[in-house]
Design an enzyme around this catalytic site. Structure first.
Site, short mmCIF file in Angstrom:
data_model
loop_
_atom_site.label_atom_id
_atom_site.label_comp_id
_atom_site.label_asym_id
_atom_site.label_seq_id
_atom_site.Cartn_x
_atom_site.Cartn_y
_atom_site.Cartn_z
N ASN A 7 43.96 32.98 43.87
CA ASN A 7 43.36 33.91 44.84
C ASN A 7 44.06 33.71 46.18
O ASN A 7 44.00 32.61 46.76
CB ASN A 7 41.85 33.63 44.93
N HIS A 10 43.14 34.01 51.36
CA HIS A 10 43.23 33.22 52.59
C HIS A 10 44.59 33.31 53.27
O HIS A 10 44.71 32.99 54.45
CB HIS A 10 42.91 31.75 52.31
N HIS A 50 40.84 40.14 46.83
CA HIS A 50 39.54 40.81 47.06
C HIS A 50 39.69 41.73 48.26
O HIS A 50 39.94 41.27 49.37
CB HIS A 50 38.50 39.71 47.33
N ARG A 52 37.72 43.50 50.62
CA ARG A 52 36.32 43.59 51.05
C ARG A 52 36.09 44.86 51.84
O ARG A 52 37.00 45.38 52.49
CB ARG A 52 35.96 42.36 51.91
N ARG A 56 38.27 42.08 56.00
CA ARG A 56 38.45 40.90 56.85
C ARG A 56 39.74 40.14 56.51
O ARG A 56 40.25 39.40 57.34
CB ARG A 56 37.25 39.97 56.77
N GLU A 77 39.38 41.87 42.90
CA GLU A 77 37.95 41.58 43.13
C GLU A 77 37.37 42.68 44.00
O GLU A 77 37.96 43.03 45.03
CB GLU A 77 37.80 40.25 43.87
N THR A 108 32.04 34.85 48.90
CA THR A 108 31.06 35.34 47.94
C THR A 108 30.04 34.24 47.65
O THR A 108 30.42 33.14 47.26
CB THR A 108 31.77 35.75 46.63
N GLU A 158 32.91 36.16 34.73
CA GLU A 158 33.45 35.02 35.48
C GLU A 158 32.25 34.20 35.92
O GLU A 158 31.42 34.67 36.71
CB GLU A 158 34.28 35.48 36.69
N HIS A 197 35.23 29.65 41.80
CA HIS A 197 34.55 29.38 43.06
C HIS A 197 34.37 27.88 43.25
O HIS A 197 33.71 27.22 42.46
CB HIS A 197 33.18 30.08 43.17
N1 PXP Z 1 36.16 33.97 42.01
C1 PXP Z 1 35.46 34.84 42.80
C2 PXP Z 1 34.72 35.95 42.13
C3 PXP Z 1 35.47 34.71 44.20
O1 PXP Z 1 34.77 35.59 44.96
C4 PXP Z 1 36.23 33.68 44.79
C5 PXP Z 1 36.26 33.55 46.28
O2 PXP Z 1 36.90 34.64 46.83
C6 PXP Z 1 36.94 32.82 43.94
C7 PXP Z 1 36.88 32.97 42.56
C8 PXP Z 1 37.77 31.70 44.48
O3 PXP Z 1 36.95 30.77 45.09
P1 PXP Z 1 37.59 29.58 45.92
O4 PXP Z 1 38.32 30.19 47.07
O5 PXP Z 1 36.43 28.75 46.30
O6 PXP Z 1 38.55 28.88 44.99
#
Ligand code: PXP
Length: 245
Positions: A7, A10, A50, A52, A56, A77, A108, A158, A197
């Site tokens: 992901n 960031h 994602h 959003r 952001r 996402e 999330t 997921e 997550h």
């Molecule tokens: N899966 C989903 C559905 C998420 O919303 C996120 C955070 O954006 C992640 C995975 C990844 O989470 P983390 O950044 O804590 O690894």
């Protein structure tokens, strides 16, 4: 081998910290698409992003550029809104992961309510699947949510690993048991199982005890490690941990 989806939200978060409203400026950095390519070189099996409602981090143009550039697969996402669904249908990612979205949250927070939001989810799932997009539902490891996800006809769930990641000691072991039971039920109902997550280099070995896992989606921890070793190397280290399991 369990697949790693990286992901990269960031990376866009860092860019937006300086270039909010000017993401198209030639000075805008770092570039999420360049980050996706580094993650792929490090062994990522897919890229997760994602878009959003409040934009952001990822911007619409990032998602379209990712679609054109990456050579693995895109996991998009999305919150369940008409606006974002329209983007998904234009982008045509391989996978779409439906998540709850709340403007105030930092990330999330909980899983979707598949039990209470069946009609709204059903329409979106059908629209995505009619376009050839596989659907994943991000849910807490609760048995009634798994059953509802199966009734909705999604391909994947997921499992939200946030509560596991935040728990300590015995409480963490209990969360792991909940995740394992949810995964068993999902598999028995024909759902494929992803998780994500709060997964990091320290807790991933425990996460890998969850049965039937297809893919882990990891963002924060890999991007944090990338600050010190680069994203390709940070991805490669996580892929090695998945391979060692
Ligand atoms: N899966 C989903 C559905 C998420 O919303 C996120 C955070 O954006 C992640 C995975 C990844 O989470 P983390 O950044 O804590 O690894």
């Amino acid at each position: 081998m369990i697949h790693l989806g990286v992901n990269i939200d960031h990376i866009a978060t860092i860019r937006q910290a300086r270039y909010r409203g000017a993401a198209a400026s030639p000075n805008a950095e770092p570039d999420p698409v360049a980050a996706a390519l580094a993650a792929e070189r490090g062994g990522a099996a897919g890229i997760t992003a994602h878009l959003r409602g409040d934009r952001r981090h990822m911007q619409d143009a990032d998602i379209f550029r990712l679609r054109e550039t990456i050579s693995t697969k895109l996991n998009f996402e999305m919150g369940n809104t008409a606006e974002i669904l329209a983007v998904a249908l234009k982008v045509r990612p391989e996978d779409a992961c439906l998540v709850p979205e709340n403007r105030q949250e930092v990330t999330t927070e909980g899983g979707l309510d598949c039990v209470g939001s069946q009609p709204a989810l059903r329409e979106t799932i059908a629209a995505l699947q009619d376009s050839g997009i596989r659907v994943s539902l991000f849910i807490d490891p609760e048995l009634e949510q798994i059953e509802a996800a199966a009734r909705l006809g999604a391909e994947f769930v997921e499992l939200h690993t946030g509560a596991f990641a935040n728990a300590l000691g015995v409480a963490q072991d209990e969360e792991l048991l909940r995740l394992a039971a949810a995964a068993e039920l999902a598999d028995s109902l024909g759902l494929r199982v992803n998780a994500g997550h709060g997964i990091n280099y320290a807790n991933v070995a425990k996460v890998l005890r969850i049965p039937h896992l297809v893919e882990l989606n990891i963002g924060h921890s890999i991007v944090s490690r990338a600050v010190f070793v680069g994203l390709e190397q940070a991805t490669c280290e996580m892929v090695d941990l998945l391979g060692a399991a």
